[in-house]
Design a protein around this motif. Structure first.
Motif, PDB file in Angstrom:
ATOM      1  N   LEU A  14     113.806  15.635  27.414  1.00  0.00           N
ATOM      2  CA  LEU A  14     114.984  15.199  26.649  1.00  0.00           C
ATOM      3  C   LEU A  14     116.141  14.740  27.540  1.00  0.00           C
ATOM      4  CD1 LEU A  14     115.019  17.753  23.675  1.00  0.00           C
ATOM      5  CD2 LEU A  14     114.290  15.354  23.676  1.00  0.00           C
ATOM      6  N   PRO A  15     116.488  15.481  28.629  1.00  0.00           N
ATOM      7  CA  PRO A  15     117.556  14.974  29.507  1.00  0.00           C
ATOM      8  C   PRO A  15     117.223  13.621  30.125  1.00  0.00           C
ATOM      9  CG  PRO A  15     117.176  17.299  29.926  1.00  0.00           C
ATOM     10  CD  PRO A  15     116.069  16.843  29.024  1.00  0.00           C
ATOM     11  N   LYS A  16     115.965  13.410  30.497  1.00  0.00           N
ATOM     12  CA  LYS A  16     115.589  12.142  31.108  1.00  0.00           C
ATOM     13  C   LYS A  16     115.660  10.986  30.105  1.00  0.00           C
ATOM     14  CE  LYS A  16     112.560  14.134  34.656  1.00  0.00           C
ATOM     15  NZ  LYS A  16     113.274  13.643  35.836  1.00  0.00           N
ATOM     16  N   ILE A  17     115.179  11.223  28.885  1.00  0.00           N
ATOM     17  CA  ILE A  17     115.250  10.177  27.863  1.00  0.00           C
ATOM     18  C   ILE A  17     116.705   9.887  27.498  1.00  0.00           C
ATOM     19  CG2 ILE A  17     114.746   9.682  25.439  1.00  0.00           C
ATOM     20  CD1 ILE A  17     112.410   9.201  27.306  1.00  0.00           C
ATOM     21  N   SER A  18     117.523  10.928  27.440  1.00  0.00           N
ATOM     22  CA  SER A  18     118.956  10.734  27.162  1.00  0.00           C
ATOM     23  C   SER A  18     119.608   9.903  28.251  1.00  0.00           C
ATOM     24  CB  SER A  18     119.656  12.091  27.035  1.00  0.00           C
ATOM     25  OG  SER A  18     119.126  12.840  25.960  1.00  0.00           O
ATOM     26  N   ALA A  19     119.259  10.200  29.514  1.00  0.00           N
ATOM     27  CA  ALA A  19     119.805   9.440  30.630  1.00  0.00           C
ATOM     28  C   ALA A  19     119.341   7.990  30.587  1.00  0.00           C
ATOM     29  CB  ALA A  19     119.400  10.088  31.958  1.00  0.00           C
ATOM     30  N   ALA A  20     118.081   7.773  30.219  1.00  0.00           N
ATOM     31  CA  ALA A  20     117.545   6.413  30.111  1.00  0.00           C
ATOM     32  C   ALA A  20     118.277   5.628  29.021  1.00  0.00           C
ATOM     33  CB  ALA A  20     116.042   6.463  29.809  1.00  0.00           C
ATOM     34  N   PHE A  21     118.528   6.279  27.899  1.00  0.00           N
ATOM     35  CA  PHE A  21     119.235   5.618  26.795  1.00  0.00           C
ATOM     36  C   PHE A  21     120.685   5.317  27.186  1.00  0.00           C
ATOM     37  CE2 PHE A  21     121.602   5.717  22.739  1.00  0.00           C
ATOM     38  CZ  PHE A  21     120.945   4.678  22.088  1.00  0.00           C
ATOM     39  N   PHE A  22     121.320   6.267  27.883  1.00  0.00           N
ATOM     40  CA  PHE A  22     122.711   6.048  28.327  1.00  0.00           C
ATOM     41  C   PHE A  22     122.780   4.866  29.284  1.00  0.00           C
ATOM     42  CE2 PHE A  22     126.133   6.916  31.408  1.00  0.00           C
ATOM     43  CZ  PHE A  22     127.219   6.912  30.553  1.00  0.00           C
ATOM     44  N   TYR A  23     121.813   4.798  30.219  1.00  0.00           N
ATOM     45  CA  TYR A  23     121.808   3.671  31.156  1.00  0.00           C
ATOM     46  C   TYR A  23     121.617   2.351  30.420  1.00  0.00           C
ATOM     47  CZ  TYR A  23     120.050   0.062  34.165  1.00  0.00           C
ATOM     48  OH  TYR A  23     119.854  -1.154  34.766  1.00  0.00           O
ATOM     49  N   SER A  24     120.688   2.321  29.461  1.00  0.00           N
ATOM     50  CA  SER A  24     120.409   1.071  28.749  1.00  0.00           C
ATOM     51  C   SER A  24     121.651   0.561  28.028  1.00  0.00           C
ATOM     52  CB  SER A  24     119.251   1.265  27.769  1.00  0.00           C
ATOM     53  OG  SER A  24     119.606   2.142  26.706  1.00  0.00           O
ATOM     54  N   LEU A  25     122.426   1.475  27.450  1.00  0.00           N
ATOM     55  CA  LEU A  25     123.697   1.075  26.823  1.00  0.00           C
ATOM     56  C   LEU A  25     124.693   0.583  27.869  1.00  0.00           C
ATOM     57  CD1 LEU A  25     124.281   3.892  24.160  1.00  0.00           C
ATOM     58  CD2 LEU A  25     123.716   1.495  23.722  1.00  0.00           C
ATOM     59  N   ALA A  26     124.766   1.296  28.996  1.00  0.00           N
ATOM     60  CA  ALA A  26     125.737   0.954  30.042  1.00  0.00           C
ATOM     61  C   ALA A  26     125.462  -0.435  30.610  1.00  0.00           C
ATOM     62  CB  ALA A  26     125.714   2.006  31.154  1.00  0.00           C
ATOM     63  N   VAL A  27     124.206  -0.720  30.943  1.00  0.00           N
ATOM     64  CA  VAL A  27     123.898  -2.016  31.547  1.00  0.00           C
ATOM     65  C   VAL A  27     124.087  -3.144  30.542  1.00  0.00           C
ATOM     66  CG1 VAL A  27     121.401  -1.958  31.055  1.00  0.00           C
ATOM     67  CG2 VAL A  27     122.253  -3.249  33.021  1.00  0.00           C
ATOM     68  N   ALA A  28     123.771  -2.898  29.266  1.00  0.00           N
ATOM     69  CA  ALA A  28     123.945  -3.934  28.251  1.00  0.00           C
ATOM     70  C   ALA A  28     125.419  -4.238  28.020  1.00  0.00           C
ATOM     71  CB  ALA A  28     123.281  -3.498  26.941  1.00  0.00           C
ATOM     72  N   VAL A  29     126.248  -3.195  27.982  1.00  0.00           N
ATOM     73  CA  VAL A  29     127.694  -3.386  27.807  1.00  0.00           C
ATOM     74  C   VAL A  29     128.286  -4.093  29.023  1.00  0.00           C
ATOM     75  CG1 VAL A  29     129.907  -2.181  27.654  1.00  0.00           C
ATOM     76  CG2 VAL A  29     128.003  -1.466  26.199  1.00  0.00           C
ATOM     77  N   ALA A  30     127.912  -3.647  30.222  1.00  0.00           N
ATOM     78  CA  ALA A  30     128.429  -4.273  31.439  1.00  0.00           C
ATOM     79  C   ALA A  30     128.045  -5.748  31.506  1.00  0.00           C
ATOM     80  CB  ALA A  30     127.906  -3.532  32.667  1.00  0.00           C
ATOM     81  N   LEU A  31     126.786  -6.027  31.174  1.00  0.00           N
ATOM     82  CA  LEU A  31     126.290  -7.410  31.247  1.00  0.00           C
ATOM     83  C   LEU A  31     126.932  -8.301  30.206  1.00  0.00           C
ATOM     84  CD1 LEU A  31     124.153  -9.475  32.338  1.00  0.00           C
ATOM     85  CD2 LEU A  31     122.639  -8.634  30.530  1.00  0.00           C
ATOM     86  N   ASN A  32     126.915  -7.871  28.948  1.00  0.00           N
ATOM     87  CA  ASN A  32     127.309  -8.758  27.854  1.00  0.00           C
ATOM     88  C   ASN A  32     128.794  -8.731  27.526  1.00  0.00           C
ATOM     89  OD1 ASN A  32     124.666  -9.754  27.343  1.00  0.00           O
ATOM     90  ND2 ASN A  32     124.146  -7.858  26.291  1.00  0.00           N
ATOM     91  N   PHE A  33     129.488  -7.676  27.917  1.00  0.00           N
ATOM     92  CA  PHE A  33     130.924  -7.604  27.649  1.00  0.00           C
ATOM     93  C   PHE A  33     131.772  -8.040  28.843  1.00  0.00           C
ATOM     94  CE2 PHE A  33     130.881  -4.165  24.072  1.00  0.00           C
ATOM     95  CZ  PHE A  33     130.004  -4.957  23.348  1.00  0.00           C
ATOM     96  N   PHE A  34     131.222  -7.950  30.057  1.00  0.00           N
ATOM     97  CA  PHE A  34     132.044  -8.208  31.240  1.00  0.00           C
ATOM     98  C   PHE A  34     131.441  -9.252  32.180  1.00  0.00           C
ATOM     99  CE2 PHE A  34     133.115  -3.883  29.849  1.00  0.00           C
ATOM    100  CZ  PHE A  34     134.486  -4.041  29.669  1.00  0.00           C
ATOM    101  N   TRP A  35     130.185  -9.071  32.618  1.00  0.00           N
ATOM    102  CA  TRP A  35     129.642  -9.988  33.620  1.00  0.00           C
ATOM    103  C   TRP A  35     129.377 -11.380  33.070  1.00  0.00           C
ATOM    104  CZ3 TRP A  35     125.821  -5.626  35.178  1.00  0.00           C
ATOM    105  CH2 TRP A  35     126.466  -4.753  36.062  1.00  0.00           C
TER     106      TRP A  35
END
Length: 292
Positions: A14-35
């Motif tokens: 569960l911690p690993k899947i949670s971390a994977a989901f958090f990263y996926s949100l982070a990279v998508a927000v960074a890419l599509n909202f800023f970069w």
């Protein structure tokens, strides 16, 4: 239900899947909202995927999306992770990359007219936070993460520094495609990304711990049982004030182990004196915590 609970405890699922989901949100927000609105490239495989996306839009009759190329470019590196790092590590890396690709596709770029400096800072911070959190939980975000971990295991170089060095080619590409002003902002976001990763993912940082104690064996047993670290024992130490005979224990740990060793020492000897300092380099026999 019992089988699911045992599986979760064994693989820290569960911690690993949670971390994977958090990263996926982070990279998508960074890419599509800023970069993407800021016309700059990110670090690693995401940056290369952006570059291919830009080139396909300009020179090909069809578009290779960033989310599609992010997954495709990671496929060969899954093999590196499988052979050089560990099978369980690779399973979760594949999961993380798939989630990242999906989130990049689902979260669409927004039309915001932000200062490029703001895009560089916030994009680097958000992605670095997601990447560092994923690495800290024992999973990779794919691409340069895998290469960085393999190089760190061989040389001891911090992950963030490896990330920065490898991404110099992306900065050059940003200069040719978007102009050298945008290359500067790409360099800035890559640098911030690397520094945030190092701030969050601290396992590679080595600490020297010196413990002055009257109960050395209990501390030695606790460290070796919990962390499997080597310990140097200095006998016949004497306190200048009390003139009581003490034993000095010296060991090297990962910063990640600090909480555990502090609890071990406090439990074994509440009156022990402990000094901790950061080591720039460690030579000799020091076993890295394994990633499996």
């Amino acid at each position: 239900m019992d089988q699911l609970d045992r599986f979760n405890r064994r693989y820290n699922f569960l911690p690993k899947i949670s971390a994977a989901f958090f990263y996926s949100l982070a990279v998508a927000v960074a890419l599509n909202f800023f970069w993407t609105p800021g016309h700059m490239y990110s670090s690693g495989i995401t940056g290369f995927a952006q570059l291919i996306n830009t080139l396909s839009e300009r020179y090909l009759p069809f578009t290779l999306t960033t989310s599609m190329m992010y997954f495709a470019l990671n496929v060969p590196l899954f093999i590196v992770g499988w052979t050089k790092i560990g099978h369980k590590f690779t399973y979760f890396t594949v999961t993380t990359v798939i989630l990242g690709s999906i989130m990049m596709h689902l979260i669409h770029p927004i039309n915001m007219h932000l200062d490029p400096l703001v895009c560089a800072i916030f994009g680097g911070m958000i992605n670095g936070l997601g990447t560092g959190f994923a690495l800290k939980n024992g999973i990779s975000t794919g691409g340069i993460d895998i290469i960085g971990i393999v190089i760190r295991q061989k040389t001891g170089t911090s992950y963030g520094k490896v990330n920065i060095l490898i991404n110099l080619i992306i900065i050059a590409a940003a200069g040719f495609v978007f102009g050298w002003t945008r290359a500067f902002y790409s360099a800035l976001t890559i640098f911030i990304n690397g520094r945030v990763i190092d701030a969050v993912y601290t396992q590679h940082q080595k600490m020297q711990v010196m413990v002055v104690t009257s109960h050395p064996q209990a501390i030695i047993d606790g460290i070796q049982d919990r962390m499997h670290r080597g310990i140097t024992i200095l006998h016949d130490a004497e306190g200048a004030y009390s003139h009581i005979e003490k034993t000095v224990l010296v060991t090297i740990i990962d910063r990640y182990d600090m909480y555990d060793i502090l609890n071990i020492v406090k439990k074994a000897d509440p009156y022990a004196f402990m000094s901790v300092s950061e080591d720039e380099r460690v030579y000799g026999r020091f076993k890295e915590q394994e990633i499996v």
